[in-house]
Design a protein around this motif. Structure first.
Motif, PDB file in Angstrom:
ATOM      1  N   GLN A   3       0.868  -1.169   0.000  1.00 42.20           N
ATOM      2  CA  GLN A   3       0.000   0.000   0.000  1.00 42.20           C
ATOM      3  C   GLN A   3       0.911   1.227   0.000  1.00 42.20           C
ATOM      4  OE1 GLN A   3      -3.375  -0.281  -0.167  1.00 42.20           O
ATOM      5  NE2 GLN A   3      -3.095  -2.508  -0.212  1.00 42.20           N
ATOM      6  N   LEU A   4       0.742   2.085  -0.969  1.00 46.64           N
ATOM      7  CA  LEU A   4       1.571   3.280  -1.103  1.00 46.64           C
ATOM      8  C   LEU A   4       0.686   4.506  -0.982  1.00 46.64           C
ATOM      9  CD1 LEU A   4       3.625   2.173  -4.255  1.00 46.64           C
ATOM     10  CD2 LEU A   4       4.207   1.807  -1.858  1.00 46.64           C
ATOM     11  N   ALA A   5       1.094   5.474  -0.169  1.00 46.47           N
ATOM     12  CA  ALA A   5       0.284   6.677   0.047  1.00 46.47           C
ATOM     13  C   ALA A   5       1.173   7.906  -0.055  1.00 46.47           C
ATOM     14  CB  ALA A   5      -0.394   6.619   1.408  1.00 46.47           C
ATOM     15  N   GLU A   6       0.942   8.708  -1.082  1.00 44.86           N
ATOM     16  CA  GLU A   6       1.717   9.931  -1.283  1.00 44.86           C
ATOM     17  C   GLU A   6       1.104  11.096  -0.513  1.00 44.86           C
ATOM     18  OE1 GLU A   6       1.446   7.770  -5.345  1.00 44.86           O
ATOM     19  OE2 GLU A   6       0.128   8.310  -3.677  1.00 44.86           O
ATOM     20  N   SER A   7       1.959  12.043  -0.150  1.00 46.85           N
ATOM     21  CA  SER A   7       1.503  13.286   0.485  1.00 46.85           C
ATOM     22  C   SER A   7       2.529  14.369   0.213  1.00 46.85           C
ATOM     23  CB  SER A   7       1.310  13.091   1.991  1.00 46.85           C
ATOM     24  OG  SER A   7       2.530  12.733   2.607  1.00 46.85           O
ATOM     25  N   GLY A   8       2.141  15.613   0.479  1.00 52.49           N
ATOM     26  CA  GLY A   8       3.079  16.727   0.365  1.00 52.49           C
ATOM     27  C   GLY A   8       2.893  17.606  -0.847  1.00 52.49           C
ATOM     28  N   GLY A   9       1.964  17.248  -1.726  1.00 50.76           N
ATOM     29  CA  GLY A   9       1.730  18.089  -2.883  1.00 50.76           C
ATOM     30  C   GLY A   9       1.023  19.378  -2.501  1.00 50.76           C
ATOM     31  N   GLY A  10       0.895  20.280  -3.465  1.00 52.71           N
ATOM     32  CA  GLY A  10       0.209  21.536  -3.211  1.00 52.71           C
ATOM     33  C   GLY A  10       0.423  22.531  -4.321  1.00 52.71           C
ATOM     34  N   GLN A  13       4.662  28.598  -5.996  1.00 54.13           N
ATOM     35  CA  GLN A  13       5.108  29.480  -7.062  1.00 54.13           C
ATOM     36  C   GLN A  13       6.419  28.972  -7.655  1.00 54.13           C
ATOM     37  OE1 GLN A  13       5.287  33.388  -5.220  1.00 54.13           O
ATOM     38  NE2 GLN A  13       3.187  33.829  -5.812  1.00 54.13           N
ATOM     39  N   ALA A  14       6.678  29.404  -8.869  1.00 58.17           N
ATOM     40  CA  ALA A  14       7.937  29.028  -9.522  1.00 58.17           C
ATOM     41  C   ALA A  14       9.119  29.431  -8.636  1.00 58.17           C
ATOM     42  CB  ALA A  14       8.040  29.703 -10.888  1.00 58.17           C
ATOM     43  N   GLY A  15      10.090  28.517  -8.526  1.00 58.01           N
ATOM     44  CA  GLY A  15      11.247  28.754  -7.679  1.00 58.01           C
ATOM     45  C   GLY A  15      11.106  28.198  -6.276  1.00 58.01           C
ATOM     46  N   ASP A  16       9.898  27.826  -5.885  1.00 55.66           N
ATOM     47  CA  ASP A  16       9.659  27.285  -4.548  1.00 55.66           C
ATOM     48  C   ASP A  16      10.134  25.842  -4.428  1.00 55.66           C
ATOM     49  OD1 ASP A  16       6.554  29.015  -3.632  1.00 55.66           O
ATOM     50  OD2 ASP A  16       8.660  29.654  -3.660  1.00 55.66           O
ATOM     51  N   THR A  17       9.976  25.331  -3.218  1.00 51.24           N
ATOM     52  CA  THR A  17      10.410  23.983  -2.869  1.00 51.24           C
ATOM     53  C   THR A  17       9.239  23.188  -2.317  1.00 51.24           C
ATOM     54  OG1 THR A  17      12.673  24.682  -2.392  1.00 51.24           O
ATOM     55  CG2 THR A  17      11.916  22.676  -1.343  1.00 51.24           C
ATOM     56  N   LEU A  18       9.193  21.903  -2.641  1.00 48.93           N
ATOM     57  CA  LEU A  18       8.234  20.976  -2.051  1.00 48.93           C
ATOM     58  C   LEU A  18       8.948  19.677  -1.713  1.00 48.93           C
ATOM     59  CD1 LEU A  18       4.912  21.096  -4.139  1.00 48.93           C
ATOM     60  CD2 LEU A  18       5.196  21.701  -1.742  1.00 48.93           C
ATOM     61  N   ARG A  19       8.441  19.006  -0.690  1.00 41.22           N
ATOM     62  CA  ARG A  19       8.957  17.688  -0.349  1.00 41.22           C
ATOM     63  C   ARG A  19       7.786  16.706  -0.320  1.00 41.22           C
ATOM     64  NH1 ARG A  19      11.368  15.157   5.218  1.00 41.22           N
ATOM     65  NH2 ARG A  19      13.067  13.932   4.327  1.00 41.22           N
ATOM     66  N   LEU A  20       7.828  15.749  -1.222  1.00 44.04           N
ATOM     67  CA  LEU A  20       6.808  14.722  -1.272  1.00 44.04           C
ATOM     68  C   LEU A  20       7.238  13.521  -0.447  1.00 44.04           C
ATOM     69  CD1 LEU A  20       5.899  14.742  -5.082  1.00 44.04           C
ATOM     70  CD2 LEU A  20       5.038  16.215  -3.252  1.00 44.04           C
ATOM     71  N   SER A  21       6.249  12.857   0.154  1.00 41.77           N
ATOM     72  CA  SER A  21       6.503  11.650   0.920  1.00 41.77           C
ATOM     73  C   SER A  21       5.639  10.522   0.385  1.00 41.77           C
ATOM     74  CB  SER A  21       6.185  11.867   2.401  1.00 41.77           C
ATOM     75  OG  SER A  21       6.985  12.877   2.950  1.00 41.77           O
ATOM     76  N   CYS A  22       6.148   9.314   0.499  1.00 40.76           N
ATOM     77  CA  CYS A  22       5.393   8.123   0.115  1.00 40.76           C
ATOM     78  C   CYS A  22       5.520   7.129   1.260  1.00 40.76           C
ATOM     79  CB  CYS A  22       5.945   7.528  -1.177  1.00 40.76           C
ATOM     80  SG  CYS A  22       5.201   5.947  -1.625  1.00 40.76           S
ATOM     81  N   ALA A  23       4.418   6.937   1.970  1.00 37.63           N
ATOM     82  CA  ALA A  23       4.406   5.976   3.071  1.00 37.63           C
ATOM     83  C   ALA A  23       4.075   4.601   2.524  1.00 37.63           C
ATOM     84  CB  ALA A  23       3.373   6.399   4.111  1.00 37.63           C
ATOM     85  N   PRO A 109       6.954   2.610 -16.796  1.00 43.56           N
ATOM     86  CA  PRO A 109       5.999   2.332 -15.719  1.00 43.56           C
ATOM     87  C   PRO A 109       5.406   0.923 -15.750  1.00 43.56           C
ATOM     88  CG  PRO A 109       5.050   3.853 -17.326  1.00 43.56           C
ATOM     89  CD  PRO A 109       6.504   3.717 -17.646  1.00 43.56           C
ATOM     90  N   VAL A 110       5.477   0.233 -16.871  1.00 41.66           N
ATOM     91  CA  VAL A 110       4.858  -1.096 -16.939  1.00 41.66           C
ATOM     92  C   VAL A 110       5.583  -2.108 -16.049  1.00 41.66           C
ATOM     93  CG1 VAL A 110       4.041  -0.675 -19.277  1.00 41.66           C
ATOM     94  CG2 VAL A 110       6.184  -1.908 -18.934  1.00 41.66           C
ATOM     95  N   TYR A 111       6.821  -1.817 -15.655  1.00 41.84           N
ATOM     96  CA  TYR A 111       7.597  -2.772 -14.870  1.00 41.84           C
ATOM     97  C   TYR A 111       7.372  -2.646 -13.360  1.00 41.84           C
ATOM     98  CZ  TYR A 111      10.091  -3.848 -19.164  1.00 41.84           C
ATOM     99  OH  TYR A 111      10.409  -4.248 -20.431  1.00 41.84           O
ATOM    100  N   TYR A 112       6.540  -1.693 -12.955  1.00 39.61           N
ATOM    101  CA  TYR A 112       6.287  -1.495 -11.532  1.00 39.61           C
ATOM    102  C   TYR A 112       5.008  -2.228 -11.121  1.00 39.61           C
ATOM    103  CZ  TYR A 112      10.012   1.896 -11.639  1.00 39.61           C
ATOM    104  OH  TYR A 112      11.246   2.483 -11.785  1.00 39.61           O
ATOM    105  N   ASP A 113       5.043  -2.824  -9.919  1.00 36.94           N
ATOM    106  CA  ASP A 113       3.959  -3.700  -9.462  1.00 36.94           C
ATOM    107  C   ASP A 113       2.884  -2.964  -8.673  1.00 36.94           C
ATOM    108  OD1 ASP A 113       6.787  -5.574  -8.820  1.00 36.94           O
ATOM    109  OD2 ASP A 113       5.321  -6.212 -10.326  1.00 36.94           O
ATOM    110  N   ASP A 114       3.252  -1.960  -7.937  1.00 33.17           N
ATOM    111  CA  ASP A 114       2.310  -1.287  -7.036  1.00 33.17           C
ATOM    112  C   ASP A 114       2.434   0.221  -7.181  1.00 33.17           C
ATOM    113  OD1 ASP A 114       3.449  -3.876  -5.213  1.00 33.17           O
ATOM    114  OD2 ASP A 114       1.270  -3.661  -5.361  1.00 33.17           O
ATOM    115  N   TRP A 115       1.295   0.900  -7.066  1.00 37.35           N
ATOM    116  CA  TRP A 115       1.225   2.350  -7.253  1.00 37.35           C
ATOM    117  C   TRP A 115       0.381   2.987  -6.164  1.00 37.35           C
ATOM    118  CZ3 TRP A 115       3.590   4.989 -11.304  1.00 37.35           C
ATOM    119  CH2 TRP A 115       4.151   4.186 -12.300  1.00 37.35           C
ATOM    120  N   GLY A 116       0.754   4.232  -5.819  1.00 35.40           N
ATOM    121  CA  GLY A 116      -0.093   5.036  -4.960  1.00 35.40           C
ATOM    122  C   GLY A 116      -1.151   5.759  -5.774  1.00 35.40           C
ATOM    123  N   GLN A 117      -1.997   6.535  -5.072  1.00 36.45           N
ATOM    124  CA  GLN A 117      -3.084   7.253  -5.727  1.00 36.45           C
ATOM    125  C   GLN A 117      -2.632   8.587  -6.313  1.00 36.45           C
ATOM    126  OE1 GLN A 117      -6.285   6.026  -6.205  1.00 36.45           O
ATOM    127  NE2 GLN A 117      -5.204   4.186  -5.545  1.00 36.45           N
ATOM    128  N   GLY A 118      -1.480   9.052  -5.902  1.00 39.19           N
ATOM    129  CA  GLY A 118      -0.943  10.291  -6.458  1.00 39.19           C
ATOM    130  C   GLY A 118      -1.233  11.506  -5.603  1.00 39.19           C
TER     131      GLY A 118
END
Length: 125
Positions: A3-10, A13-23, A109-118
């Motif tokens: 089970q994969l769960a992504e978070s951290g999107g949003g 503005q251009a030039g900013d920083t984000l950190r995504l996580s996948c539990a 992407p066809v070689y990956y077995d499990d995906w999160g919802q994005g």
């Protein structure tokens, strides 16, 4: 099955920083490869970065700006640090896992077995 769960999107503005996580739950060492993909409207799913049996790979669009990492303790969280974001980075970002992956196959992407919802990332100019 993982089970994969992504978070951290949003919205940033251009030039900013984000950190995504996948539990990751149900993690087993047999899943040797973890990756981040992204997909913008009307475009194909694009490989962003991957960790595979100790090696790290970056796509051309993310090289030098993004960093993929794995929590060292239980290795059940994957991160994507995104710096100097551009409007063209706007997309849904997905976490993916593969039980086994040849190094040369990480982009497909066809070689990956499990995906999160994005998680949605939107970068305004």
């Amino acid at each position: 099955q993982l089970q994969l769960a992504e978070s951290g999107g949003g919205l940033v503005q251009a030039g900013d920083t984000l950190r995504l996580s996948c539990a990751v739950s149900g993690f087993a060492k047999e899943h040797g490869a973890m990756a981040w993909f992204r997909q913008a409207p009307g475009k194909e799913r694009e490989a962003v970065a991957s960790i595979n049996r100790g090696r790290i790979f970056y796509g051309n669009s993310s090289k030098g700006r993004f960093t993929i990492s794995r929590a060292s303790a239980a290795q059940n969280t994957i991160f994507l640090q995104m710096n100097s974001l551009l409007p063209e980075d706007s997309a849904i970002y997905y976490c993916a896992a593969a039980r086994y992956l040849d190094y040369s196959d990480w982009l497909n992407p066809v070689y990956y077995d499990d995906w999160g919802q994005g998680t949605q990332v939107t970068v305004s100019s």
